[in-house]
Design an enzyme around this catalytic site. Sequence first.
Site, PDB file in Angstrom:
ATOM      1  N   GLU A   2       0.829  -1.206   0.000  1.00  0.00           N
ATOM      2  CA  GLU A   2       0.000   0.000   0.000  1.00  0.00           C
ATOM      3  C   GLU A   2       0.865   1.257   0.000  1.00  0.00           C
ATOM      4  O   GLU A   2       1.970   1.257   0.526  1.00  0.00           O
ATOM      5  CB  GLU A   2      -0.891   0.008   1.251  1.00  0.00           C
ATOM      6  N   CYS A  45       3.406   8.460   1.165  1.00  0.00           N
ATOM      7  CA  CYS A  45       3.967   7.498   2.118  1.00  0.00           C
ATOM      8  C   CYS A  45       4.261   6.208   1.333  1.00  0.00           C
ATOM      9  O   CYS A  45       3.357   5.590   0.781  1.00  0.00           O
ATOM     10  CB  CYS A  45       2.928   7.287   3.214  1.00  0.00           C
ATOM     11  N   CYS A  95       6.815  -7.007   7.449  1.00  0.00           N
ATOM     12  CA  CYS A  95       7.924  -6.430   8.207  1.00  0.00           C
ATOM     13  C   CYS A  95       8.390  -7.457   9.220  1.00  0.00           C
ATOM     14  O   CYS A  95       7.590  -8.232   9.734  1.00  0.00           O
ATOM     15  CB  CYS A  95       7.451  -5.158   8.920  1.00  0.00           C
ATOM     16  N   CYS A  99       6.664  -4.522  15.825  1.00  0.00           N
ATOM     17  CA  CYS A  99       6.325  -3.477  16.795  1.00  0.00           C
ATOM     18  C   CYS A  99       4.870  -3.678  17.220  1.00  0.00           C
ATOM     19  O   CYS A  99       4.004  -3.925  16.381  1.00  0.00           O
ATOM     20  CB  CYS A  99       6.511  -2.084  16.182  1.00  0.00           C
ATOM     21  N   CYS A 122       1.912  -1.593  15.547  1.00  0.00           N
ATOM     22  CA  CYS A 122       1.944  -1.362  14.103  1.00  0.00           C
ATOM     23  C   CYS A 122       1.317  -2.526  13.343  1.00  0.00           C
ATOM     24  O   CYS A 122       1.654  -3.687  13.568  1.00  0.00           O
ATOM     25  CB  CYS A 122       3.390  -1.169  13.665  1.00  0.00           C
ATOM     26  N   GLY A 152       6.954  -1.872   6.057  1.00  0.00           N
ATOM     27  CA  GLY A 152       8.329  -2.347   6.040  1.00  0.00           C
ATOM     28  C   GLY A 152       9.313  -1.435   6.743  1.00  0.00           C
ATOM     29  O   GLY A 152       8.982  -0.320   7.159  1.00  0.00           O
ATOM     30  N   GLU A 153      10.519  -1.946   6.899  1.00  0.00           N
ATOM     31  CA  GLU A 153      11.601  -1.192   7.515  1.00  0.00           C
ATOM     32  C   GLU A 153      12.600  -0.854   6.402  1.00  0.00           C
ATOM     33  O   GLU A 153      13.314  -1.731   5.912  1.00  0.00           O
ATOM     34  CB  GLU A 153      12.247  -2.057   8.615  1.00  0.00           C
ATOM     35  N   HIS A 173       9.402   6.313  20.201  1.00  0.00           N
ATOM     36  CA  HIS A 173       8.215   5.841  20.934  1.00  0.00           C
ATOM     37  C   HIS A 173       8.396   5.679  22.433  1.00  0.00           C
ATOM     38  O   HIS A 173       7.417   5.530  23.166  1.00  0.00           O
ATOM     39  CB  HIS A 173       7.638   4.558  20.323  1.00  0.00           C
ATOM     40  N   CYS A 215      -0.027   6.016   8.800  1.00  0.00           N
ATOM     41  CA  CYS A 215       1.214   5.264   8.757  1.00  0.00           C
ATOM     42  C   CYS A 215       1.102   4.161   9.800  1.00  0.00           C
ATOM     43  O   CYS A 215       0.528   4.352  10.848  1.00  0.00           O
ATOM     44  CB  CYS A 215       2.397   6.150   9.126  1.00  0.00           C
TER      45      CYS A 215
HETATM   46  N1  SAH Z   1       9.920   0.717   9.949  1.00  0.00           N
HETATM   47  C1  SAH Z   1      10.006   2.137   9.843  1.00  0.00           C
HETATM   48  C2  SAH Z   1       8.992   2.708   8.918  1.00  0.00           C
HETATM   49  C3  SAH Z   1       7.569   2.297   9.216  1.00  0.00           C
HETATM   50  S1  SAH Z   1       6.573   3.649   9.515  1.00  0.00           S
HETATM   51  C4  SAH Z   1       9.911   2.743  11.218  1.00  0.00           C
HETATM   52  O1  SAH Z   1       9.674   2.024  12.181  1.00  0.00           O
HETATM   53  O2  SAH Z   1      10.091   3.949  11.356  1.00  0.00           O
HETATM   54  C5  SAH Z   1       6.631   3.790  11.207  1.00  0.00           C
HETATM   55  C6  SAH Z   1       5.811   4.968  11.648  1.00  0.00           C
HETATM   56  O3  SAH Z   1       4.440   4.673  11.415  1.00  0.00           O
HETATM   57  C7  SAH Z   1       5.889   5.207  13.120  1.00  0.00           C
HETATM   58  O4  SAH Z   1       6.985   5.964  13.506  1.00  0.00           O
HETATM   59  C8  SAH Z   1       4.615   5.966  13.324  1.00  0.00           C
HETATM   60  O5  SAH Z   1       4.843   7.262  12.885  1.00  0.00           O
HETATM   61  C9  SAH Z   1       3.680   5.292  12.400  1.00  0.00           C
HETATM   62  N2  SAH Z   1       2.812   4.288  13.049  1.00  0.00           N
HETATM   63  C10 SAH Z   1       2.952   2.962  13.113  1.00  0.00           C
HETATM   64  N3  SAH Z   1       1.927   2.381  13.760  1.00  0.00           N
HETATM   65  C11 SAH Z   1       1.106   3.391  14.113  1.00  0.00           C
HETATM   66  C12 SAH Z   1      -0.150   3.453  14.805  1.00  0.00           C
HETATM   67  N4  SAH Z   1      -0.776   2.382  15.248  1.00  0.00           N
HETATM   68  N5  SAH Z   1      -0.680   4.685  15.002  1.00  0.00           N
HETATM   69  C13 SAH Z   1      -0.077   5.801  14.534  1.00  0.00           C
HETATM   70  N6  SAH Z   1       1.080   5.790  13.878  1.00  0.00           N
HETATM   71  C14 SAH Z   1       1.658   4.610  13.666  1.00  0.00           C
END
Ligand code: SAH
Length: 344
Positions: A92, A105, A112, A116, A119, A159-160, A216, A334
Amino acid sequence: MEKLFIKNFSLLELEKYLINFNIPKFHASQIFFWIYKKGVTNFFDMTNLSKETREFLDEKFVLNSIEKEEAKKANDKTIKYLFKLFDGNFIESVVINQKHRKTLCISSQVGCKYGCKFCASGMMKFKRNLEVSEIIDQILYVKFEEKIEIDNYVFMGMGEPFDNYENVISAIKIMNDKKALGIASRRITVSTNGLVKQIEEFKNLDMQVNLAVSLHSADQTIRKSLMPVAEKYTLTKLSRALKNYFEKTNRIITLEYIMIKGINDSRNDALSLAEFAAFHKAKVNLIPYSKTSSNKYFSASTDENINRFFNILVSKGISTTVRNSKGKEIEAACGQLAGMKTNN
Ligand code: SAH
């Protein structure tokens, strides 16, 4: 022989490839022009190339590596695209419409590895890295098919990005290349969960790309409970890498901080974050947690709490922003990108 994704190639690589087949190298620039300036989706539309060259390209290369499966538009004009890949996987991308700018984005992997707890992508199993072409095609689709002018590009989709380091860096170079997309580095942000080794490598590239770090929590115990990656890359190690990064590049880092009620939003949490951010001369981006179907236990901090948290950071001199939640009803925030094909 299997066909190659032509958008995996830099201009130089394509020139070399063509020379091997006795095709003059200036054709590479022409091909780049058609792909990146004109957005053609068929080699036969490259009308200033001979018929033989076009046939050669069509035989050797794949031009389009992703296909739109569906697009969902939220009331606030956030648009989420679901793309199908050649192997049947889905990814996506999201266009976030703000008053004065549009952000794309971008996903970098299918699924991934890092799990986390907050996420959606992290709760999905890791399938594979995206090819350079699959990263670039997300941008080309929005530019040429949707005709949307994007101001900022963030690697914050599925993804990372630093776990697909080489392809992400190659994609950024194609984004930068004036003969390709010509996107200025300062408009590009890579977001990492804190992969220390890659942060160290990235700093040596001397790219003017922005770095965001998903922090975080500035407390090792809490961070580890939210982000299993923190077990290996502890806050101490991450902190050292960020310090080195700043010393080498002088570039301001953004610390992303999802605010989860009762988990990381106390006064003490704010004070530790302020200390961490001050030490790194970093900015902070507070993000209200958005509910994902994969986690029933977390909820967003209240507005009141977010304000209090914000004020503590500001009173400590930290440059802080609060991210608006966008595209709530289409799960387009995100971290909510899971590339699931759904029927609703
Ligand atoms: N793996 C990378 C890129 C993924 S995007 C990383 O960890 O940075 C990660 C970002 O998505 C997080 O920093 C946060 O901004 C957002 N994110 C992930 N899960 C979320 C959630 N449940 N609510 C709001 N933002 C979230």
